[in-house]
Design a protein around this motif. Structure first.
Motif, mmCIF file in Angstrom:
data_model
loop_
_atom_site.group_PDB
_atom_site.id
_atom_site.type_symbol
_atom_site.label_atom_id
_atom_site.label_comp_id
_atom_site.label_asym_id
_atom_site.label_seq_id
_atom_site.Cartn_x
_atom_site.Cartn_y
_atom_site.Cartn_z
ATOM 1 N N GLN A 415 0.859 -1.195 0.000
ATOM 2 C CA GLN A 415 0.000 0.000 0.000
ATOM 3 C C GLN A 415 0.894 1.244 0.000
ATOM 4 O O GLN A 415 1.785 1.382 0.851
ATOM 5 C CB GLN A 415 -0.902 0.020 1.230
ATOM 6 N N GLU A 429 3.721 0.128 2.338
ATOM 7 C CA GLU A 429 3.617 -0.803 3.482
ATOM 8 C C GLU A 429 3.297 -2.184 2.938
ATOM 9 O O GLU A 429 2.366 -2.337 2.130
ATOM 10 C CB GLU A 429 2.518 -0.366 4.459
ATOM 11 N N LEU A 431 1.665 -5.623 3.137
ATOM 12 C CA LEU A 431 0.543 -6.236 3.866
ATOM 13 C C LEU A 431 0.289 -7.623 3.283
ATOM 14 O O LEU A 431 0.197 -7.782 2.059
ATOM 15 C CB LEU A 431 -0.710 -5.359 3.734
ATOM 16 N N ALA A 432 0.195 -8.615 4.168
ATOM 17 C CA ALA A 432 0.062 -10.002 3.704
ATOM 18 C C ALA A 432 -1.268 -10.216 2.990
ATOM 19 O O ALA A 432 -2.310 -9.705 3.429
ATOM 20 C CB ALA A 432 0.173 -10.949 4.894
ATOM 21 N N ARG A 433 -1.208 -10.994 1.890
ATOM 22 C CA ARG A 433 -2.423 -11.353 1.164
ATOM 23 C C ARG A 433 -2.402 -12.860 0.909
ATOM 24 O O ARG A 433 -1.351 -13.435 0.624
ATOM 25 C CB ARG A 433 -2.516 -10.613 -0.178
ATOM 26 N N ASN A 484 5.136 -5.052 8.816
ATOM 27 C CA ASN A 484 4.572 -5.294 10.160
ATOM 28 C C ASN A 484 5.296 -6.461 10.839
ATOM 29 O O ASN A 484 5.511 -7.506 10.227
ATOM 30 C CB ASN A 484 3.087 -5.650 10.050
ATOM 31 N N ASP A 543 2.750 1.320 15.350
ATOM 32 C CA ASP A 543 1.574 1.127 14.482
ATOM 33 C C ASP A 543 0.279 1.267 15.284
ATOM 34 O O ASP A 543 0.238 1.029 16.494
ATOM 35 C CB ASP A 543 1.649 -0.292 13.874
ATOM 36 N N ASN A 544 -0.765 1.671 14.567
ATOM 37 C CA ASN A 544 -2.133 1.704 15.131
ATOM 38 C C ASN A 544 -2.247 2.547 16.399
ATOM 39 O O ASN A 544 -3.025 2.208 17.293
ATOM 40 C CB ASN A 544 -2.635 0.286 15.462
ATOM 41 N N ARG A 567 -6.439 4.305 11.741
ATOM 42 C CA ARG A 567 -7.343 4.791 10.686
ATOM 43 C C ARG A 567 -8.672 5.311 11.224
ATOM 44 O O ARG A 567 -9.364 6.084 10.557
ATOM 45 C CB ARG A 567 -7.570 3.722 9.629
ATOM 46 N N GLU A 600 -3.232 6.825 8.970
ATOM 47 C CA GLU A 600 -3.733 5.723 8.133
ATOM 48 C C GLU A 600 -5.208 5.929 7.796
ATOM 49 O O GLU A 600 -5.914 6.702 8.452
ATOM 50 C CB GLU A 600 -3.614 4.405 8.894
ATOM 51 N N GLU A 603 -9.658 8.129 3.356
ATOM 52 C CA GLU A 603 -10.507 7.629 2.268
ATOM 53 C C GLU A 603 -11.090 8.749 1.399
ATOM 54 O O GLU A 603 -11.506 8.514 0.271
ATOM 55 C CB GLU A 603 -11.648 6.783 2.857
ATOM 56 N N TYR A 622 -7.206 4.474 1.087
ATOM 57 C CA TYR A 622 -7.820 4.128 -0.203
ATOM 58 C C TYR A 622 -7.914 5.332 -1.151
ATOM 59 O O TYR A 622 -8.026 5.169 -2.357
ATOM 60 C CB TYR A 622 -9.205 3.521 0.011
ATOM 61 N N PRO A 627 -3.826 -1.721 -0.810
ATOM 62 C CA PRO A 627 -2.722 -2.660 -1.029
ATOM 63 C C PRO A 627 -2.822 -3.281 -2.419
ATOM 64 O O PRO A 627 -3.918 -3.626 -2.860
ATOM 65 C CB PRO A 627 -2.939 -3.723 0.058
HETATM 66 P P1 C2E Z 1 -2.213 -2.379 9.662
HETATM 67 O O1 C2E Z 1 -0.761 -2.618 9.770
HETATM 68 O O2 C2E Z 1 -2.752 -1.242 10.421
HETATM 69 O O3 C2E Z 1 -2.485 -2.220 8.127
HETATM 70 C C1 C2E Z 1 -3.350 -1.328 7.630
HETATM 71 C C2 C2E Z 1 -4.652 -1.938 7.340
HETATM 72 O O4 C2E Z 1 -5.562 -0.911 6.951
HETATM 73 C C3 C2E Z 1 -4.588 -2.913 6.170
HETATM 74 O O5 C2E Z 1 -5.534 -3.920 6.411
HETATM 75 C C4 C2E Z 1 -5.044 -2.063 5.019
HETATM 76 O O6 C2E Z 1 -5.576 -2.790 3.951
HETATM 77 C C5 C2E Z 1 -6.094 -1.255 5.688
HETATM 78 N N1 C2E Z 1 -6.328 0.035 5.005
HETATM 79 C C6 C2E Z 1 -5.487 0.735 4.252
HETATM 80 N N2 C2E Z 1 -6.068 1.870 3.825
HETATM 81 C C7 C2E Z 1 -7.342 1.872 4.326
HETATM 82 C C8 C2E Z 1 -8.443 2.758 4.234
HETATM 83 O O7 C2E Z 1 -8.376 3.814 3.591
HETATM 84 N N3 C2E Z 1 -9.546 2.450 4.879
HETATM 85 C C9 C2E Z 1 -9.654 1.280 5.605
HETATM 86 N N4 C2E Z 1 -10.792 1.020 6.207
HETATM 87 N N5 C2E Z 1 -8.647 0.397 5.712
HETATM 88 C C10 C2E Z 1 -7.495 0.716 5.070
HETATM 89 P P2 C2E Z 1 -5.190 -5.392 6.147
HETATM 90 O O8 C2E Z 1 -4.329 -5.490 4.958
HETATM 91 O O9 C2E Z 1 -6.456 -6.105 6.178
HETATM 92 O O10 C2E Z 1 -4.306 -5.730 7.393
HETATM 93 C C11 C2E Z 1 -4.858 -5.766 8.621
HETATM 94 C C12 C2E Z 1 -3.821 -5.871 9.660
HETATM 95 O O11 C2E Z 1 -3.202 -7.116 9.566
HETATM 96 C C13 C2E Z 1 -2.685 -4.883 9.508
HETATM 97 O O12 C2E Z 1 -3.035 -3.680 10.047
HETATM 98 C C14 C2E Z 1 -1.606 -5.567 10.273
HETATM 99 O O13 C2E Z 1 -1.745 -5.285 11.645
HETATM 100 C C15 C2E Z 1 -1.910 -6.999 10.041
HETATM 101 N N6 C2E Z 1 -0.979 -7.493 9.011
HETATM 102 C C16 C2E Z 1 -1.101 -7.458 7.667
HETATM 103 N N7 C2E Z 1 -0.032 -8.045 7.107
HETATM 104 C C17 C2E Z 1 0.793 -8.417 8.104
HETATM 105 C C18 C2E Z 1 2.091 -9.065 8.165
HETATM 106 O O14 C2E Z 1 2.705 -9.368 7.168
HETATM 107 N N8 C2E Z 1 2.625 -9.280 9.403
HETATM 108 C C19 C2E Z 1 1.965 -8.916 10.537
HETATM 109 N N9 C2E Z 1 2.537 -9.170 11.697
HETATM 110 N N10 C2E Z 1 0.762 -8.322 10.521
HETATM 111 C C20 C2E Z 1 0.189 -8.064 9.315
#
Ligand code: C2E
Ligand code: MG
Length: 651
Positions: A415, A429, A431-433, A484, A543-544, A567, A600, A603, A622, A627
């Motif tokens: 992202q 950033e 982000l795992a998919r 992350n 983070d967060n 966010r 974060e 939108e 977004y 991502p």
């Molecule tokens: P995070 O690190 O806070 O990642 C940001 C999340 O917000 C991501 O969700 C992203 O898709 C989402 N996001 C980005 N822009 C927007 C937006 O404009 N609006 C909204 N509503 N959401 C947005 P995602 O990809 O579902 O990831 C969720 C969480 O999962 C991440 O939060 C992170 O804590 C964790 N995560 C994802 N990948 C990894 C990884 O490889 N390792 C670890 N340890 N945690 C991960």
């Protein structure tokens, strides 16, 4: 046990020995019996012979011949003498001889009779002569006397032999009786021992069964609370289900304390046990007040199971009971280790028919409780059939996750992160998919918590880090990469060495990498590692921030290179002035601490503008792009760079 075995083997041996002795003695008894019979027969025969062995006839004829001088008397005397001589000869043979051999005296007596008879023979031819008759009569009287003596001796000897044989017989008969008696005694002893052993075995069996029942009871009882366990509860629900009648409802409640205990973080094992014991006591007192059949038991986890059977009217509904249980926890719980406010998650399921499988009913209650826990809701949740589907999906995800990581089904998307003022992209950033062949795209918010629980987050974290470090090099050099990290990675591995190794292998400069960690949990514990990572040149991002109950002290606990505002603030910043104030405060604190700030979840343009007005410089959301695969990042944001790369590759 050993002496018992000896006893059991001694008695049969004894019986066999006595039987052998009986057989041997029986033979002796038989022989003695024969000897007694023979002796008495011999005695009878001997006496008969002795009766015939007499001189009286001869004496009579000799006397008459001497007086009457008749030829007939003389001839009769001769005949009688002949008979006597014949008899005397037989006495020298057979049984009489055997007898005479016994006593030397009898032999010499027979010899003198023999001598007398030899002297008598010529005298019988001269019986007309008175002197011959007189001499013959003298000789005959002498013979008679000796014969009487012999008769007496022989009769005595025969009687003695018979008596000896009889004594022998009596002796062996006595032995026989004694042996039979011993046999009976040994047999009785054997029977007695077997009986005793039998009753001992019965007693031992009884004791074993009792012990087994005690052990089962102990196994069925929870040590901490003294309540029955899951097995006991299942039995009680089955019984209640079988006895369920029309107009009754059977309900199962699962009171889960696990999350409450975990999140409070105050409890060691003793503390947990104290809370569980006090909760059990409180629930027991309340359940007792309910009407109808009830049961309280310890669940398989850190919680309780409650069963109620209620009548339609005026009985309480399952929902009412669930809320009453929840209300019990509104007041702080006093335990042996202090007073705590514990808020459980409660799930419940109910049935009005006996056809519902009791195990399934309990499982439904547990599913509802799990749902309450998963949604972080500390309230009573009733079972919904959809929960089964969710659980099945969760199980599928859980089972497939490890292999998906291994086979590269889980890969990073990127992202973009922007400078809100210039609109220029400055980082991404990772982000795992995960694309699952049956379930399609699975969201990280679904599989990351599962990976945290199963421990797969560690291997997943390294895979994403390594892949994204390699892929990000397809982007222009100025771009940073945020990855992350899970706290679990800090506990499991030598993270500093592994990161150094990763950077070396992928060739990504440490200064381009930002590691994101959340402020929840024990930050203190990982601060030393974070310091070492910073020393490598890697930047560390909080983070967060602002999500949930992340404390302000997080900001000052560590020298963060970046603070990522959660966010939820992007939306609230537009509508809520208080959120704007807080955001402004955080921006000021960050500036003071020398940390950058990134917001974060942007939108909308409106959100971006408000944030820019507040002084936010960096953001992602977004509005700029979600991502995406690395190729999409280059195509969308660096078309020329991608063409350049393609040209380089084809050249
Ligand atoms: P995070 O690190 O806070 O990642 C940001 C999340 O917000 C991501 O969700 C992203 O898709 C989402 N996001 C980005 N822009 C927007 C937006 O404009 N609006 C909204 N509503 N959401 C947005 P995602 O990809 O579902 O990831 C969720 C969480 O999962 C991440 O939060 C992170 O804590 C964790 N995560 C994802 N990948 C990894 C990884 O490889 N390792 C670890 N340890 N945690 C991960
Ligand atoms: Mg993140």
């Amino acid at each position: 046990m050993r002496s018992d075995r000896q006893f059991r083997s001694v008695f049969p041996v004894l019986c066999c020995l006595v039987l052998v002795l009986l057989a041997v003695n029986g033979r002796y008894v038989h022989q003695a019996d024969i000897r007694v019979r023979e002796a008495s027969l011999f005695e009878t025969a001997l006496l008969a012979q002795i009766v015939h062995f007499s001189t009286s006839d001869l004496e009579k004829y000799v006397a008459r011949s001497g007086v009457l001088k008749t030829e007939a008397d003389r001839l009769a005397a001769e005949q009688a003498f002949q008979n006597l001589s014949e008899t005397l000869k037989t006495w020298r043979q057979g049984d009489i001889r055997a007898l005479s051999g016994i006593s030397g005296q009898t032999g010499s007596q027979l010899d003198s009779i023999q001598q007398d008879s030899r002297e008598l023979a010529p005298l019988l031819n001269d019986l007309h002569n008175t002197a011959s008759v007189t001499r013959a009569l003298v000789l005959l009287q002498d013979m008679e006397r000796i014969l009487d003596q012999i008769k007496e001796a022989v009769a005595g000897e025969a009687a003695e032999q018979t008596a000896t044989a009889k004594q022998d017989l009596i002796f062996h008969q006595k032995i026989h009786t004694a042996l039979i008696f011993a046999l009976i005694l040994a047999g009785l002893g054997w029977v007695f021992t077997l009986k005793k052993r039998n009753s001992a075995l019965k007693k031992a069996r009884g004791a074993t069964l009792e012990q087994l029942a005690r052990l089962t009871g102990r196994l069925d009882c929870d040590r901490v609370t003294g309540l029955g366990n899951y097995r006991v509860f299942t039995d009680r629900v089955t019984q209640a289900s079988n006895a369920l009648t029309a107009g009754q409802t059977l309900s199962v409640f699962c009171v889960d304390l696990e999350t409450a205990l975990l999140t409070s973080g105050n409890f060691d094992l003793r503390g947990e046990n104290a809370v569980l014991a006090s909760t059990a006591e409180m629930l027991r007192n309340s359940i007792e007040l309910l009407e109808g059949t009830t049961c309280l038991a310890r669940s398989r986890g850190k919680g309780f199971l409650i069963m109620t059977v209620t009548d339609d009217a005026p009985g309480l509904s399952a929902q009412e009971i669930a809320h009453r249980i929840l209300a019990l926890f509104l007041r702080p719980l006093s335990t042996g280790k202090g007073t705590f406010l514990i808020t459980p998650a409660i799930g419940y399921a109910e049935t009005r028919t006996s056809e519902q499988d009791p195990a399934e009913l309990i499982c439904n209650g547990e599913l509802a409780a799990a749902d309450a826990v998963a949604n972080g809701s500390r309230h009573a949740v009733t079972f919904q059939p959809a929960m089964r589907t969710e659980v099945a999906r969760r199980a599928t995800v859980e089972n497939a996750l490890a292999q998906a990581i291994e086979t590269n089904e889980c890969l990073p998307y990127f992202q973009p992160q922007f400078n809100l003022k210039t609109g220029r992209i400055h980082g991404v950033e990772a982000l795992a998919r995960w694309y699952h062949s049956d379930l399609g795209w699975i969201s990280p918010s679904e599989f990351i918590p599962i990976a945290e629980k199963t421990g797969d987050i560690v291997s997943l974290g390294w895979k994403i880090l390594e892949t994204s470090c390699a892929e990000v090099q397809l982007l222009p050099n100025a771009l940073t990469l945020s990855v992350n990290l899970s706290v679990a990675q800090f506990h499991n591995d030598d993270i500093v060495a592994m990161l150094e190794d990763c950077l070396q292998r992928t060739g990504l400069p440490a200064t381009r990498l930002k590691l994101e960690i959340t402020g929840t949990g024990d930050l203190q514990h990982i601060q030393d590692v974070l310091t070492e990572l910073r020393a490598l040149g890697v930047r560390i991002s909080l983070d967060n921030f602002g999500f949930g109950n992340s404390p302000l002290c997080c900001l000052t606990d560590f020298q963060w290179d970046e603070i990522k505002i959660d966010r939820s603030f992007s939306g609230r910043a537009v509508s809520d002035p208080k959120s704007r104030h807080i955001l402004k405060l955080v921006l000021d604190v960050a500036e003071t601490l020398g940390s950058e700030v990134l917001v974060e979840g942007i939108e909308t343009v409106e959100q971006r503008d408000v944030l820019v007005d507040l002084g936010c410089v960096n953001g992602q959301g977004y509005l700029f792009g979600g991502p995406m695969a690395i190729d999409d990042v280059t195509t969308l944001f660096f078309p020329q760079h991608s063409q350049h790369c393609r040209a380089e590759t084809s050249a």
